[in-house]
Design a protein around this motif. Structure first.
Motif, PDB file in Angstrom:
ATOM      1  N   TYR A   1     -54.196 -57.882 115.368  1.00 52.11           N
ATOM      2  CA  TYR A   1     -53.208 -59.585 115.545  1.00 52.11           C
ATOM      3  C   TYR A   1     -52.937 -59.970 113.229  1.00 52.11           C
ATOM      4  O   TYR A   1     -52.156 -61.156 113.931  1.00 52.11           O
ATOM      5  N   ASP A   2     -53.542 -59.341 113.102  1.00 48.99           N
ATOM      6  CA  ASP A   2     -52.434 -59.252 111.515  1.00 48.99           C
ATOM      7  C   ASP A   2     -51.420 -59.580 111.294  1.00 48.99           C
ATOM      8  O   ASP A   2     -51.456 -58.227 111.963  1.00 48.99           O
ATOM      9  N   MET A   3     -50.947 -59.841 110.775  1.00 49.37           N
ATOM     10  CA  MET A   3     -49.240 -60.496 111.114  1.00 49.37           C
ATOM     11  C   MET A   3     -48.678 -58.619 110.282  1.00 49.37           C
ATOM     12  O   MET A   3     -47.482 -58.487 110.683  1.00 49.37           O
ATOM     13  N   GLU A   4     -49.473 -59.229 109.274  1.00 50.46           N
ATOM     14  CA  GLU A   4     -49.189 -57.912 107.950  1.00 50.46           C
ATOM     15  C   GLU A   4     -49.478 -55.963 108.872  1.00 50.46           C
ATOM     16  O   GLU A   4     -49.549 -54.932 108.243  1.00 50.46           O
ATOM     17  N   SER A   5     -50.015 -56.311 110.329  1.00 50.16           N
ATOM     18  CA  SER A   5     -49.919 -55.022 110.408  1.00 50.16           C
ATOM     19  C   SER A   5     -48.952 -54.206 111.654  1.00 50.16           C
ATOM     20  O   SER A   5     -48.733 -52.986 111.414  1.00 50.16           O
ATOM     21  N   ASP A   6     -48.043 -55.437 111.472  1.00 52.17           N
ATOM     22  CA  ASP A   6     -46.859 -54.767 111.939  1.00 52.17           C
ATOM     23  C   ASP A   6     -45.979 -55.199 111.371  1.00 52.17           C
ATOM     24  O   ASP A   6     -45.525 -56.832 111.059  1.00 52.17           O
ATOM     25  N   GLN A   7     -45.584 -54.031 110.532  1.00 55.01           N
ATOM     26  CA  GLN A   7     -43.724 -54.478 109.631  1.00 55.01           C
ATOM     27  C   GLN A   7     -42.472 -54.898 110.263  1.00 55.01           C
ATOM     28  O   GLN A   7     -42.114 -55.879 109.750  1.00 55.01           O
ATOM     29  N   GLU A   8     -42.218 -54.724 111.228  1.00 56.59           N
ATOM     30  CA  GLU A   8     -41.634 -54.993 112.292  1.00 56.59           C
ATOM     31  C   GLU A   8     -41.182 -56.851 112.583  1.00 56.59           C
ATOM     32  O   GLU A   8     -40.371 -57.016 112.362  1.00 56.59           O
ATOM     33  N   ASP A   9     -42.807 -57.276 112.852  1.00 55.47           N
ATOM     34  CA  ASP A   9     -43.358 -57.924 113.479  1.00 55.47           C
ATOM     35  C   ASP A   9     -42.996 -59.550 112.706  1.00 55.47           C
ATOM     36  O   ASP A   9     -42.544 -60.232 112.636  1.00 55.47           O
ATOM     37  N   LEU A  10     -43.687 -58.682 111.092  1.00 53.32           N
ATOM     38  CA  LEU A  10     -43.825 -59.337 109.536  1.00 53.32           C
ATOM     39  C   LEU A  10     -41.992 -59.935 109.274  1.00 53.32           C
ATOM     40  O   LEU A  10     -42.418 -60.747 109.169  1.00 53.32           O
ATOM     41  N   VAL A  11     -41.362 -59.229 109.183  1.00 51.92           N
ATOM     42  CA  VAL A  11     -39.492 -59.426 109.178  1.00 51.92           C
ATOM     43  C   VAL A  11     -39.509 -60.602 109.608  1.00 51.92           C
ATOM     44  O   VAL A  11     -39.145 -61.632 109.441  1.00 51.92           O
ATOM     45  N   GLU A  12     -39.377 -60.036 110.952  1.00 48.17           N
ATOM     46  CA  GLU A  12     -39.141 -61.458 111.634  1.00 48.17           C
ATOM     47  C   GLU A  12     -39.948 -62.915 111.888  1.00 48.17           C
ATOM     48  O   GLU A  12     -39.022 -63.492 111.894  1.00 48.17           O
ATOM     49  N   PHE A  13     -41.258 -62.736 111.652  1.00 48.74           N
ATOM     50  CA  PHE A  13     -41.706 -63.995 111.858  1.00 48.74           C
ATOM     51  C   PHE A  13     -41.726 -64.701 110.555  1.00 48.74           C
ATOM     52  O   PHE A  13     -41.650 -65.531 110.642  1.00 48.74           O
ATOM     53  N   LEU A  14     -41.292 -63.808 109.387  1.00 52.38           N
ATOM     54  CA  LEU A  14     -41.122 -63.897 107.682  1.00 52.38           C
ATOM     55  C   LEU A  14     -39.145 -64.557 108.133  1.00 52.38           C
ATOM     56  O   LEU A  14     -39.591 -65.362 106.900  1.00 52.38           O
ATOM     57  N   ASP A  15     -38.759 -64.311 108.990  1.00 55.09           N
ATOM     58  CA  ASP A  15     -37.086 -64.392 108.977  1.00 55.09           C
ATOM     59  C   ASP A  15     -36.389 -65.936 108.908  1.00 55.09           C
ATOM     60  O   ASP A  15     -36.986 -66.375 110.939  1.00 55.09           O
ATOM     61  N   PRO A  16     -36.446 -67.346 108.701  1.00 59.20           N
ATOM     62  CA  PRO A  16     -36.390 -68.337 109.025  1.00 59.20           C
ATOM     63  C   PRO A  16     -34.657 -68.027 110.448  1.00 59.20           C
ATOM     64  O   PRO A  16     -35.161 -68.875 111.277  1.00 59.20           O
ATOM     65  N   ASP A  17     -33.998 -67.162 109.722  1.00 58.43           N
ATOM     66  CA  ASP A  17     -33.134 -66.940 110.825  1.00 58.43           C
ATOM     67  C   ASP A  17     -33.047 -66.785 112.054  1.00 58.43           C
ATOM     68  O   ASP A  17     -32.525 -67.106 113.461  1.00 58.43           O
ATOM     69  N   LYS A  18     -34.074 -65.380 111.994  1.00 57.27           N
ATOM     70  CA  LYS A  18     -35.223 -65.274 113.443  1.00 57.27           C
ATOM     71  C   LYS A  18     -35.830 -65.375 113.756  1.00 57.27           C
ATOM     72  O   LYS A  18     -35.689 -65.681 115.400  1.00 57.27           O
ATOM     73  N   ARG A  19     -36.449 -66.541 113.308  1.00 56.93           N
ATOM     74  CA  ARG A  19     -37.501 -67.519 114.717  1.00 56.93           C
ATOM     75  C   ARG A  19     -37.175 -68.485 114.632  1.00 56.93           C
ATOM     76  O   ARG A  19     -36.932 -68.671 115.522  1.00 56.93           O
TER      77      ARG A  19
END
Length: 153
Positions: free
Chosen positions: A29-47
Motif C-alpha cells: 500500500y505504499d504510494m511509491e509501489s505503483d507509479q501509475e497510482d502515485l502519479v494520479e495521487f500527486l496530480d491535483p487535476d486528477k485528484r
C-alpha cells in the motif's frame, strides 16, 4: 475521536505519498509501489475535489477518496497512517468515512476494492456491513493481484 475532513492539499498528498511506509506485506500500500497510482495521487487535476484528509486535532490520521461510479454509487478509497494500522482504529475510521460520504454524496451504495491478502481490512469492512461482491485480478505494483470488490448498502 473527533474526525474532521478537509480537501487534500498538494503538500499533504506529497507527505502521504513519500513519507507513509507500511510494514511487511502491507508495503503493497505504499504510494511509491505503483507509479501509475502515485502519479494520479500527486496530480491535483486528477485528484480534483474527491480526496480528503482525515484530521484529529492537528494530526492527519488518514485519507479517503470518493469517486462517483454510477448515479447513486460512490467508490471508496482510503488509507490510514501506517503507525495507526493494526491497533483497532480501523472501524471508527471507516465509520467516519462512511458518515462523511453519506452526508456529502447521499449514495444508495458504496463500493470498495481490497487486495484479498488483506484479511485484516476485509474483517473491518464486513464488521461495518460491507458485503462481498466479486473477486477480480488487477495489474498493480509490478505484478498481478487478486482483489475483492465489496458493497455497502
Amino acid at each position: 475521536m473527533e474526525y474532521k475532513f478537509e480537501e487534500m492539499t498538494q503538500e499533504r498528498a506529497e507527505d502521504i505519498a513519500f513519507n507513509w511506509h507500511y510494514n511487511g506485506e502491507f508495503s503493497f500500500y505504499d504510494m511509491e509501489s505503483d507509479q501509475e497510482d502515485l502519479v494520479e495521487f500527486l496530480d491535483p487535476d486528477k485528484r480534483g475535489n474527491s480526496h480528503f484528509v482525515v484530521i484529529n486535532g492537528t494530526e492527519v490520521m488518514g485519507f479517503f477518496s470518493f469517486n462517483k461510479v454510477a448515479e447513486s454509487t460512490i467508490d471508496l478509497g482510503l488509507g490510514m497512517r501506517p503507525d495507526l494500522t493494526g491497533n483497532g482504529n480501523g472501524l471508527i475510521f471507516l465509520i467516519a468515512g462512511i458518515d462523511f460520504a453519506k452526508a456529502k454524496y447521499n449514495p444508495e451504495k458504496i463500493t470498495l476494492s481490497v487486495a484479498t491478502f488483506n484479511q485484516r481490512a476485509i474483517k473491518v469492512y464486513k464488521k461495518l456491513g460491507f458485503e462481498e461482491d466479486e473477486t477480480f485480478m488487477q495489474d498493480t505494483n509490478g505484478s498481478r493481484y487478486e482483489f475483492l470488490k465489496m458493497i455497502y448498502y
